[in-house]
Design a protein around this motif. Structure first.
Motif, PDB file in Angstrom:
ATOM      1  N   LEU A  64       0.842  -1.192   0.000  1.00 27.64           N
ATOM      2  CA  LEU A  64       0.000   0.000   0.000  1.00 27.64           C
ATOM      3  C   LEU A  64       0.876   1.240   0.000  1.00 27.64           C
ATOM      4  CD1 LEU A  64      -2.753  -0.814   2.666  1.00 27.64           C
ATOM      5  CD2 LEU A  64      -2.918  -0.964   0.169  1.00 27.64           C
TER       6      LEU A  64
ATOM      7  N   VAL B 135      -5.108   5.520   0.131  1.00 31.13           N
ATOM      8  CA  VAL B 135      -4.063   4.560  -0.235  1.00 31.13           C
ATOM      9  C   VAL B 135      -4.464   3.816  -1.507  1.00 31.13           C
ATOM     10  CG1 VAL B 135      -3.278   4.209   2.148  1.00 31.13           C
ATOM     11  CG2 VAL B 135      -5.018   2.684   1.184  1.00 31.13           C
TER      12      VAL B 135
ATOM     13  N   GLU C  35      -3.122   0.039  -3.665  1.00 33.01           N
ATOM     14  CA  GLU C  35      -2.199  -1.089  -3.758  1.00 33.01           C
ATOM     15  C   GLU C  35      -1.315  -0.890  -4.991  1.00 33.01           C
ATOM     16  OE1 GLU C  35      -2.020  -5.963  -4.132  1.00 33.01           O
ATOM     17  OE2 GLU C  35      -3.970  -4.983  -3.930  1.00 33.01           O
TER      18      GLU C  35
ATOM     19  N   ILE D 257      -8.397  -4.886   2.209  1.00 25.20           N
ATOM     20  CA  ILE D 257      -7.705  -3.671   2.652  1.00 25.20           C
ATOM     21  C   ILE D 257      -8.623  -2.866   3.576  1.00 25.20           C
ATOM     22  CG2 ILE D 257      -6.738  -1.471   1.863  1.00 25.20           C
ATOM     23  CD1 ILE D 257      -5.953  -3.044  -0.777  1.00 25.20           C
TER      24      ILE D 257
END
Length: 183
Positions: A75, A122, A124, A140
């Motif tokens: 992340l 955030v 990935e 997540i």
């Protein structure tokens, strides 16, 4: 005799549980502290974390580090995905309304947790590519909630999958007063 024996077994069982349970709690606290104090792997995310409210800096690091350690999910905090100035928030709010682009927020200046350093966005990263369309968002999101974040993916009217905010102990109204936002 049977009552005394039972009491001794119960006492041993309780003592053992407390020792083992105490070890488990101490172990988890040490692990969580290690995750909270360890820098994340990329400099841009570390720079964004430095600007956040002190009460969430360690939590953000632990969240990002645990995603990588336990789930092999890298992340990263997106640009402008940490603390935002009023001008930055206004520019994002205007996007898709009075300027070109898609609408990315419904929050005006002073109405976003980002303005107070209490939110992050955030994404990935895999093979140096941001995965916006991602099968891992639910994982997540649930991981972020384990760290006390409210997840934008749970919102009904405007799903914001990359967004995590930490509102514990505050309201936006209190924060606007504290930081003298006159909106």
């Amino acid at each position: 005799m049977k009552i005394k024996l039972f009491n001794k077994i119960a006492l041993i069982s309780i003592t053992t549980s407390l020792i083992i349970g105490g070890f488990y709690v101490a172990f988890n606290k040490r692990l969580r502290y290690r995750l909270m104090s360890k820098k994340v792997k990329d400099q841009l995310s570390n720079d964004a974390i430095k600007k956040l409210d002190p009460k969430i800096k360690g939590i953000v690091k632990a969240f990002i580090n645990k995603a990588e350690k336990d789930y092999n999910i890298t992340l990263r905090i997106v640009p402008k995905g940490g603390l935002r100035t009023c001008d930055e928030q206004t520019a994002l709010y205007n996007q898709g309304r009075t300027t070109s682009g898609n609408i990315v927020t419904n929050a005006k200046c002073g109405y976003s947790w980002h303005n107070f350093g209490l939110a992050i966005d955030v994404v990935e990263i895999k093979n140096n590519v941001a995965l916006w369309e991602n099968k891992n968002w639910e994982l997540i999101g649930n991981l972020g909630k384990q760290f006390g974040f409210e997840w934008g993916g749970d919102w009904v009217s405007f799903k914001d999958l990359p967004h995590f905010q930490y509102s514990k102990g505050n309201t936006l109204e209190e924060l606007r007063k504290k930081y003298n936002y006159n909106n």
